[in-house]
Write an enzyme that holds these catalytic residues in place. Structure first.
Site, PDB file in Angstrom:
ATOM      1  N   GLU A 168      35.842 -43.378 -24.888  1.00  0.00           N
ATOM      2  CA  GLU A 168      37.198 -43.353 -25.082  1.00  0.00           C
ATOM      3  C   GLU A 168      38.397 -43.049 -24.893  1.00  0.00           C
ATOM      4  O   GLU A 168      39.279 -43.426 -24.325  1.00  0.00           O
ATOM      5  CB  GLU A 168      37.361 -42.865 -26.835  1.00  0.00           C
ATOM      6  CG  GLU A 168      36.880 -42.442 -27.600  1.00  0.00           C
ATOM      7  CD  GLU A 168      35.356 -42.364 -27.424  1.00  0.00           C
ATOM      8  OE1 GLU A 168      34.554 -42.047 -26.506  1.00  0.00           O
ATOM      9  OE2 GLU A 168      34.563 -43.448 -28.257  1.00  0.00           O
TER      10      GLU A 168
ATOM     11  N   HIS B 148      33.531 -37.986 -39.033  1.00  0.00           N
ATOM     12  CA  HIS B 148      33.481 -39.798 -39.209  1.00  0.00           C
ATOM     13  C   HIS B 148      34.617 -40.377 -40.636  1.00  0.00           C
ATOM     14  O   HIS B 148      34.427 -41.110 -40.706  1.00  0.00           O
ATOM     15  CB  HIS B 148      32.308 -40.366 -39.717  1.00  0.00           C
ATOM     16  CG  HIS B 148      31.478 -40.407 -38.127  1.00  0.00           C
ATOM     17  ND1 HIS B 148      31.179 -39.159 -37.399  1.00  0.00           N
ATOM     18  CD2 HIS B 148      31.448 -41.664 -37.266  1.00  0.00           C
ATOM     19  CE1 HIS B 148      30.291 -39.755 -36.245  1.00  0.00           C
ATOM     20  NE2 HIS B 148      30.413 -41.218 -36.392  1.00  0.00           N
TER      21      HIS B 148
END
Lengths: 325, 368
Positions: A60, A129
């Site tokens: 990321e 999540h």
């Protein structure tokens, strides 16, 4: 008009901008050949090819850093972070580098880039999540923050984000991807920083964002039919820039304000909204401002627990009814 | 074999090893050689060597001036000097084209100057003056001069390696043959962004050259005590399919040759490089650090290999007239003095800068 799902509208927005501007490139994990883990980018790889739609490693920091470096040297990248929770592993890039660079360099560097991410609960994915982290982004000077609630909006706000000369974070909601809606044909481009009054009313104002918008609308319909309470529902759509005019004008009319927020309570975006209305709309208020939020906890996974945690239509109806008495 | 072929052969040989010094002992016949050449007429040549010497002096004297100004309380905040590491900045910068990109760290005064940013702009920035390269908004750790290709100094360790990948990606996508140079310290090799960026650059075959300035210390701690391998960058190169490259970072010519070879490969689409330049900082980590953790005598040993000292000695041995070198020294001293005076004369930045340039429209508004 065509009926598209929210996820189809995401792809349509990206495709519209990539077709228009060769400088627009797209990178992220599983976005290309796989079409995205939420299938929100299906068809882009086939249409624009691997040079413009590039799959990345699970890195990321590299994804966001690469978007930043590309943006400062002439491209207009769109980077996808698969889940907004993963901002945790690239927050330096977003909060320290991208947000501050234009200011720190005295305007020498512009960063016209978009970070798209899947935000929010409803998928029973648990605490890492499912978060709503739009308030993290809102807290950092130098980031624009949008969170569309409909297919038409997500397409046209992505287009606006791509064309904007500054970094824009687009929070797409996981639980909205399957929702269908009318999307105007042809090129559509929205305006960042404009809220929408989706349901006019006179007794109270409900300000909502993303998944909380359809819930606020359903609650408003029930409050009207079951309790005779007329709610004005505002979809903020954009936290930065923030359309305070629409908000303050509504409160001037209704004299009551509710916020419906999926983010945890402390320093949620509603706190800033409440602060603005308390400072600038105080004399128009007939009652305390009321924030309807997720409790200040990490999200539980089980469907029963998650459903009871996120603000629901029932909770909105009950809270408004009780406090309007 | 003519001179051009000889250069080509040597460049190829030195592409990924520490390059050898000049060629005076190479076999050369009268037939090969149309006119007598001295050792100074090798692949680097006289003109570039004088530029290198001048640049080394600029970096050294400006950094020393920054330290003096700090002692006079005219430089506020922190500052991280590159004294002793100038050959890395100069050697790479001289191998770059004007449209190439440089990314560096908070220890970035030398790299920013080496790309051509004005000395008064750098000193002014350290002093919080309007003439600073970012008019006082960035400070010592964020020197940036985009018009010179200095794309920023980054103060979070490792952050700029992924950003450098992006600039290189952009050049690759736009089809230019620009290269990106990304400088960082040995300590950076132990942070995640280093590894993400190296893998990313290798997989995408990006035209970026990563340069680890190994000055033996991560801040106050010997790098060897916190790193699993002896050479923190070079020994990791294999993990990303890259060659293991170590260069004498105090030898500006060696740095220049290594840099040129890596840049040539990157421009030709052959992907990234990771170079570890062995060097030493003469001062502490930052102005707060007297560097007392260093073993006795270590600094003295490195001072014998001071990059400016050894470069000057080389020029003398190559036959550069002493009077020319002295003139460059005097001229550089004069220019640093002028830049200092210009920075001192510059006013502090106007308060209007505070609410300026958050957004591309020049403003800072977050609401209507």
């Amino acid at each position: 008009m065509a009926e598209l799902t929210y996820r189809e509208a995401v792809a349509a927005g990206i495709a519209q901008e990539m077709a228009r501007d060769e400088r627009v490139v797209f990178l992220g994990e599983d976005i290309g050949a796989a079409g995205g883990v939420f299938k929100a980018t299906v068809g882009l790889f086939e249409r624009f090819g691997p040079r413009r739609v590039r799959d990345t490693p699970i890195s990321e920091q590299a994804i966001i850093g690469a978007a930043m470096g590309a943006a400062m040297t002439g491209l207009r990248p769109i980077a996808e972070i698969m889940f907004s929770d993963f901002f945790g592993v690239c927050w330096d890039m977003i909060a320290n580098e991208i947000a501050k660079t234009r200011y720190m360099t005295n305007g020498q560097i512009s960063l016209p880039l978009v970070i798209r991410t899947a935000n929010g609960a409803g998928s029973r994915f648990g605490a890492q999540h499912s978060q709503s982290v739009e308030n993290w982004a809102m807290a950092i000077p130098g980031l624009k923050v949008v969170a569309p609630s409909t297919p038409a909006d997500v397409k046209a706000l992505i287009a606006a984000a791509v064309r904007d000369p500054d970094p824009v974070i687009v929070f797409e909601h996981k639980s909205l991807y399957a929702v269908k809606g009318e999307v105007p044909d042809g090129e559509t481009v929205d305006t960042l920083g404009s809220a929408k009054v989706l349901h006019p009313g006179k007794d109270c104002t409900i300000a909502a964002l993303a998944l909380m918008v359809p819930r606020a609308l359903e609650a408003a319909a029930r409050l009207q039919s079951e309790h005779g309470i007329s709610c004005e529902v505002i979809d903020l759509r954009s936290l930065v820039p923030l359309d305070t005019r629409t908000l303050l004008a509504s409160v001037e009319k209704t004299a009551r304000l509710y916020t419906v927020e999926e983010n945890p309570r402390l320093c949620g975006w509603g706190a800033e909204i409440a602060s603005i209305v308390a400072e600038e709309g105080f004399w128009n208020l007939d009652a305390p401002i009321c924030r309807i939020t997720t409790p200040h906890i990490p999200l539980p996974a089980a469907d029963r627990l998650e459903d009871a945690t996120i603000p629901s239509v029932d909770r909105i109806v009950e809270t408004v009814r009780r406090t309007m008495d | 074999m003519n001179l051009r072929e000889r250069r080509k052969r040597r460049d190829a040989a030195s592409a990924y090893s520490t390059p050898q010094e000049a060629t005076e002992n190479d076999s050369m016949t009268a037939l090969d050689q149309p006119r007598p050449l001295s050792a100074a007429d090798d692949d680097i040549g006289r003109e570039k060597r004088l530029r290198m010497f001048r640049l080394l002096l600029e970096l050294r004297l400006t950094e020393k001036r920054a330290y003096d100004l700090f002692l006079q309380n005219l430089v506020k905040g922190t500052s991280h000097l590159s004294l002793g590491q100038e050959a890395v900045a100069a050697g790479f910068a001289l191998g770059m084209r004007r449209d190439d990109y440089t990314f560096c760290t908070y220890r970035g005064h030398a790299h920013t100057l080496a790309r051509g940013a004005p000395m008064s702009g750098v000193l002014g920035e350290l002093m919080g003056r309007e003439c600073g390269v970012t008019a006082g908004k960035g400070g010592s750790m964020h020197l940036t001069s985009v018009e010179h290709g200095a794309m920023g100094s980054y103060a979070i360790v490792g952050a700029h390696l992924p950003v450098a990948c992006g600039a290189a990606w952009s050049a690759q996508y736009r089809g230019t043959d620009q290269v990106t140079a990304c400088f960082f310290g040995d300590g950076t090799t132990n942070i995640g962004a280093f590894h993400e960026a190296l893998n990313f650059a290798a997989v995408w075959k990006l035209p970026v050259v990563f340069v680890c300035e190994n000055n033996l210390y991560m801040e106050y701690t010997p790098i060897g005590t916190v790193t699993a391998v002896e050479h923190p960058a070079a020994d990791r190169a294999a993990a990303y399919g890259l060659a293991r490259t170590i260069v004498d970072g105090n030898d500006a010519d060696a740095v220049f040759r290594t840099a040129s070879a890596a840049f040539a490969r990157a421009r030709a689409g052959q992907g990234p490089a990771l170079i570890e330049a062995m060097t030493y900082r003469h001062s502490g980590h930052s102005r707060a650090d007297p560097a007392q953790y260093r073993p006795k005598g270590e600094l003295d040993e490195w001072l014998k290999r001071d990059p400016i000292k050894i470069y000057r000695e080389r020029l003398v041995s190559l036959g550069f007239p002493e009077v020319d070198l002295g003139a460059i020294e005097a001229d550089t001293e004069r220019r640093v003095n002028e830049a200092t005076e210009a920075a001192k004369a510059s006013p502090p930045p106007p308060l209007t800068l505070i609410e300026k340039d958050l957004w591309a429209d020049g403003g800072v508004a977050w609401r209507n």
